[in-house]
Design a protein around this motif. Structure first.
Motif, PDB file in Angstrom:
ATOM      1  N   PHE A 239     -11.946   3.927   5.698  1.00 60.58           N
ATOM      2  CA  PHE A 239     -11.338   2.952   4.786  1.00 60.58           C
ATOM      3  C   PHE A 239      -9.838   2.873   5.023  1.00 60.58           C
ATOM      4  O   PHE A 239      -9.277   1.780   5.211  1.00 60.58           O
ATOM      5  CB  PHE A 239     -11.646   3.421   3.359  1.00 60.58           C
ATOM      6  N   ASN A 240      -9.175   4.028   5.009  1.00 57.53           N
ATOM      7  CA  ASN A 240      -7.722   4.060   5.223  1.00 57.53           C
ATOM      8  C   ASN A 240      -7.352   4.178   6.704  1.00 57.53           C
ATOM      9  O   ASN A 240      -6.457   3.493   7.189  1.00 57.53           O
ATOM     10  CB  ASN A 240      -7.100   5.226   4.454  1.00 57.53           C
ATOM     11  N   GLY A 241      -8.056   5.049   7.417  1.00 56.30           N
ATOM     12  CA  GLY A 241      -7.725   5.274   8.817  1.00 56.30           C
ATOM     13  C   GLY A 241      -7.963   4.069   9.704  1.00 56.30           C
ATOM     14  O   GLY A 241      -7.294   3.896  10.723  1.00 56.30           O
ATOM     15  N   GLY A 242      -8.912   3.221   9.337  1.00 56.46           N
ATOM     16  CA  GLY A 242      -9.198   2.042  10.143  1.00 56.46           C
ATOM     17  C   GLY A 242      -8.361   0.834   9.791  1.00 56.46           C
ATOM     18  O   GLY A 242      -8.408  -0.186  10.489  1.00 56.46           O
ATOM     19  N   SER A 243      -7.598   0.928   8.715  1.00 56.17           N
ATOM     20  CA  SER A 243      -6.935  -0.262   8.194  1.00 56.17           C
ATOM     21  C   SER A 243      -5.758  -0.756   9.023  1.00 56.17           C
ATOM     22  O   SER A 243      -5.256  -1.843   8.786  1.00 56.17           O
ATOM     23  CB  SER A 243      -6.491  -0.015   6.749  1.00 56.17           C
ATOM     24  N   GLY A 244      -5.317   0.024   9.981  1.00 56.03           N
ATOM     25  CA  GLY A 244      -4.311  -0.464  10.920  1.00 56.03           C
ATOM     26  C   GLY A 244      -4.919  -1.191  12.097  1.00 56.03           C
ATOM     27  O   GLY A 244      -4.199  -1.704  12.958  1.00 56.03           O
ATOM     28  N   LEU A 245      -6.274  -1.202  12.155  1.00 59.83           N
ATOM     29  CA  LEU A 245      -7.019  -1.904  13.207  1.00 59.83           C
ATOM     30  C   LEU A 245      -6.691  -1.384  14.597  1.00 59.83           C
ATOM     31  O   LEU A 245      -6.760  -2.120  15.584  1.00 59.83           O
ATOM     32  CB  LEU A 245      -6.750  -3.411  13.151  1.00 59.83           C
ATOM     33  N   MET A 253      -2.026   9.532  10.939  1.00 58.14           N
ATOM     34  CA  MET A 253      -1.255   9.833   9.740  1.00 58.14           C
ATOM     35  C   MET A 253      -1.985   9.354   8.489  1.00 58.14           C
ATOM     36  O   MET A 253      -2.019  10.056   7.458  1.00 58.14           O
ATOM     37  CB  MET A 253       0.121   9.176   9.819  1.00 58.14           C
ATOM     38  N   ALA A 254      -2.592   8.178   8.566  1.00 55.07           N
ATOM     39  CA  ALA A 254      -3.317   7.650   7.409  1.00 55.07           C
ATOM     40  C   ALA A 254      -4.466   8.565   7.012  1.00 55.07           C
ATOM     41  O   ALA A 254      -4.707   8.802   5.818  1.00 55.07           O
ATOM     42  CB  ALA A 254      -3.837   6.246   7.718  1.00 55.07           C
ATOM     43  N   ILE A 255      -5.181   9.106   7.991  1.00 56.45           N
ATOM     44  CA  ILE A 255      -6.281  10.020   7.700  1.00 56.45           C
ATOM     45  C   ILE A 255      -5.757  11.325   7.101  1.00 56.45           C
ATOM     46  O   ILE A 255      -6.313  11.849   6.124  1.00 56.45           O
ATOM     47  CB  ILE A 255      -7.098  10.295   8.985  1.00 56.45           C
ATOM     48  N   LEU A 256      -4.678  11.845   7.667  1.00 53.50           N
ATOM     49  CA  LEU A 256      -4.129  13.103   7.174  1.00 53.50           C
ATOM     50  C   LEU A 256      -3.651  12.975   5.726  1.00 53.50           C
ATOM     51  O   LEU A 256      -3.971  13.817   4.874  1.00 53.50           O
ATOM     52  CB  LEU A 256      -2.976  13.561   8.063  1.00 53.50           C
ATOM     53  N   VAL A 257      -2.874  11.934   5.424  1.00 50.10           N
ATOM     54  CA  VAL A 257      -2.353  11.796   4.058  1.00 50.10           C
ATOM     55  C   VAL A 257      -3.474  11.494   3.070  1.00 50.10           C
ATOM     56  O   VAL A 257      -3.381  11.854   1.888  1.00 50.10           O
ATOM     57  CB  VAL A 257      -1.242  10.726   3.979  1.00 50.10           C
ATOM     58  N   THR A 258      -4.526  10.847   3.545  1.00 54.07           N
ATOM     59  CA  THR A 258      -5.684  10.598   2.678  1.00 54.07           C
ATOM     60  C   THR A 258      -6.325  11.910   2.253  1.00 54.07           C
ATOM     61  O   THR A 258      -6.657  12.122   1.080  1.00 54.07           O
ATOM     62  CB  THR A 258      -6.707   9.707   3.404  1.00 54.07           C
ATOM     63  N   SER A 300      -1.285   4.681   2.357  1.00 53.54           N
ATOM     64  CA  SER A 300      -1.738   5.560   3.441  1.00 53.54           C
ATOM     65  C   SER A 300      -1.132   5.261   4.806  1.00 53.54           C
ATOM     66  O   SER A 300      -0.970   6.165   5.619  1.00 53.54           O
ATOM     67  CB  SER A 300      -3.264   5.543   3.541  1.00 53.54           C
ATOM     68  N   GLY A 301      -0.793   4.030   5.079  1.00 50.03           N
ATOM     69  CA  GLY A 301      -0.180   3.700   6.366  1.00 50.03           C
ATOM     70  C   GLY A 301       1.323   3.597   6.297  1.00 50.03           C
ATOM     71  O   GLY A 301       1.959   3.098   7.241  1.00 50.03           O
ATOM     72  N   PHE A 302       1.917   4.067   5.196  1.00 51.15           N
ATOM     73  CA  PHE A 302       3.353   3.909   4.997  1.00 51.15           C
ATOM     74  C   PHE A 302       4.080   5.210   4.660  1.00 51.15           C
ATOM     75  O   PHE A 302       5.304   5.238   4.651  1.00 51.15           O
ATOM     76  CB  PHE A 302       3.626   2.912   3.865  1.00 51.15           C
ATOM     77  N   VAL A 303       3.348   6.281   4.320  1.00 53.95           N
ATOM     78  CA  VAL A 303       4.002   7.491   3.810  1.00 53.95           C
ATOM     79  C   VAL A 303       3.671   8.709   4.649  1.00 53.95           C
ATOM     80  O   VAL A 303       2.706   8.727   5.417  1.00 53.95           O
ATOM     81  CB  VAL A 303       3.601   7.770   2.344  1.00 53.95           C
ATOM     82  N   GLU A 304       4.486   9.752   4.468  1.00 51.72           N
ATOM     83  CA  GLU A 304       4.294  11.024   5.148  1.00 51.72           C
ATOM     84  C   GLU A 304       3.556  12.011   4.228  1.00 51.72           C
ATOM     85  O   GLU A 304       3.297  11.711   3.058  1.00 51.72           O
ATOM     86  CB  GLU A 304       5.657  11.570   5.577  1.00 51.72           C
ATOM     87  N   PRO A 305       3.198  13.196   4.718  1.00 48.14           N
ATOM     88  CA  PRO A 305       2.370  14.124   3.943  1.00 48.14           C
ATOM     89  C   PRO A 305       2.945  14.569   2.604  1.00 48.14           C
ATOM     90  O   PRO A 305       2.204  14.668   1.617  1.00 48.14           O
ATOM     91  CB  PRO A 305       2.212  15.309   4.895  1.00 48.14           C
ATOM     92  N   ALA A 306       4.240  14.859   2.512  1.00 46.80           N
ATOM     93  CA  ALA A 306       4.809  15.342   1.252  1.00 46.80           C
ATOM     94  C   ALA A 306       4.654  14.325   0.115  1.00 46.80           C
ATOM     95  O   ALA A 306       4.204  14.680  -0.989  1.00 46.80           O
ATOM     96  CB  ALA A 306       6.272  15.739   1.435  1.00 46.80           C
TER      97      ALA A 306
END
Length: 425
Positions: A239-245, A253-258, A300-306
């Motif tokens: 859902f999040n990891g694929g959203s950058g196509l 990064m999207a998968i990790l922060v999710t 999810s595609g805009f932020v870092e882990p913290a």
């Protein structure tokens, strides 16, 4: 796609229809194609069986099959509707409010037509899975008392009149949220706020379940609910990891922060419940996980882990408070807390995206933080107002024509037997 993002740096959105309108000659990327195929299947998995089992496990035994049936029916209805007109209304070029019908029944899209680096037919499928999931989320507010026929009619009308326009606002390059610079990587406004406000309006119009507040309405099968929640958690990576196509660093990064936000939501809801009620429940833990997942979705595609950790922690506590305190005080029957988790979590995530979005992840310049926060707040408010009003109108028309609610006898019997003629022995 890359060149357009350079022209519109602040609009580097996740599932935006940038590829559909880009001027550069697209080239197929096999890695991107393979990843989005997998991601799309993961998102489909979130509805059947994810949401289906999650919700079915939280209702009473006499309504479990009807709850499962709702997700299955929605999957069928929304798939055909998306193919027929939904995709065109959401993603073909039109007005800032809604697309046109130039791609109805996928007109003009061949097996070789590309959308950026992937086949456009794959983009259609990936977006279809979002169009399926979103109305399925709404059923959590309607559980155990809405007529099945009315629910089907509502979902079709809502998808055309609410989901498709808001999807166009946010993710089509001529949509007015997109042009404004609203950030929604994977569906904070389009999916969660949208579904949440529709669910709240619907549960208020339906009224409370018979026995609400005086009878024990505990979940029938928390094992099913836990399995469903875990399938959601797993599927959310697509859902999040694929959203950058694309299969790239941003997807990682999207998968990790999710994952971080989901874990944080689990722990913070558990802690809040443990402190306030003396015991940490399984239902609370899985609800916290979903709250964290919802809140991180737009970011999810805009932020870092913290920041993801912070977003998840706040989401768990805020959604717990909404479900355990606010709902109890106001007395409305949001059966499975679609608004309390998806609506509230989506609003939180959308606003916090404005605070924490960073060019270190987006790879492009962003406007000043408070400017972005203002844009995010406006997008949330507009989604709530439009989605709430149109959902009310659709439900009002159905109430005056078909009726919304099953009879009291049917409700007491249970929708499994009364509506579908089957039951769990």
């Amino acid at each position: 796609m890359t060149s357009l993002k350079k022209l519109l740096p602040s609009l580097a959105l996740g599932i935006a229809a940038i590829p559909a309108f880009a001027g550069d000659e697209p080239v197929l990327d096999k890695a991107d194609t393979a990843w989005i195929m997998i991601a799309g299947l993961l998102v489909l998995f979130m509805t059947i069986p994810g949401i289906a089992l999650f919700y079915a496990g939280m209702v009473r035994k006499k309504n479990m099959l009807s709850t499962l049936a709702q997700s299955v029916a929605i999957c069928g209805l929304m798939s055909i509707l998306w193919y027929a007109v939904g995709y065109s209304l959401a993603f073909s070029e039109g007005t800032p409010f809604i697309g046109g019908l130039s791609k109805a029944f996928l007109s003009g899209i061949s097996i070789s037509t590309l959308s950026g680096s992937i086949p456009e037919l794959l983009f259609v499928f990936f977006q279809m899975t979002f169009a399926i999931l979103t109305p399925a989320l709404i059923t959590g507010s309607l559980a155990e008392r809405m007529k099945f026929s009315s629910l089907c009619v509502f979902m079709v009308a809502w998808s055309l009149l609410v989901y498709a326009p808001i999807c166009h606002w946010v993710w089509a390059s001529d949509g007015f949220f997109f042009q404004m610079g609203a950030l929604d990587y994977a569906g904070g406004t389009v999916v969660h706020i949208n579904a949440g406000i529709a669910g709240l309006v619907a549960c208020l119009m339906l009224g409370r379940r018979t026995g609400y507040g005086s009878q024990h309405l505990a979940p029938a099968n928390l094992t099913f609910a836990m399995i469903g929640a875990c399938l959601l958690w797993f599927g959310w990576m697509g859902f999040n990891g694929g959203s950058g196509l694309a299969a790239n660093e941003r997807a990682v990064m999207a998968i990790l922060v999710t994952q971080i936000a989901a874990a944080a939501g689990t722990i913070s809801w558990m802690a809040a419940e443990w402190i306030s009620r003396g015991k940490p429940s399984l239902l609370g833990m899985i609800s916290g996980a979903v709250a964290g997942l919802v809140a991180i979705t737009p970011a999810s595609g805009f932020v870092e882990p913290a920041p993801a950790l912070f977003i998840g922690l706040v989401a768990g506590v805020l959604c717990f408070w909404m479900v355990a305190v606010v709902k109890a005080k106001l007395g409305y029957d949001d059966s499975l807390d679609a608004f309390g988790v998806h609506g509230i979590g989506g609003m939180l995530g959308a606003v916090l995206t404005g605070f924490f979005a960073t060019s270190a992840v987006t790879g492009s310049e962003l406007p000043p933080m408070m400017t972005q926060v203002g844009i995010q707040i406006f997008s949330v408010a507009a989604t709530l107002i439009y989605g709430g009003i149109v959902s009310f109108v659709i439900l009002f028309v159905i109430k005056k024509t078909m009726g919304l609610r099953v009879t009291k006898d049917e409700e007491l019997t249970g929708l499994d037997l009364a509506i579908h003629g089957e039951r769990i022995e």
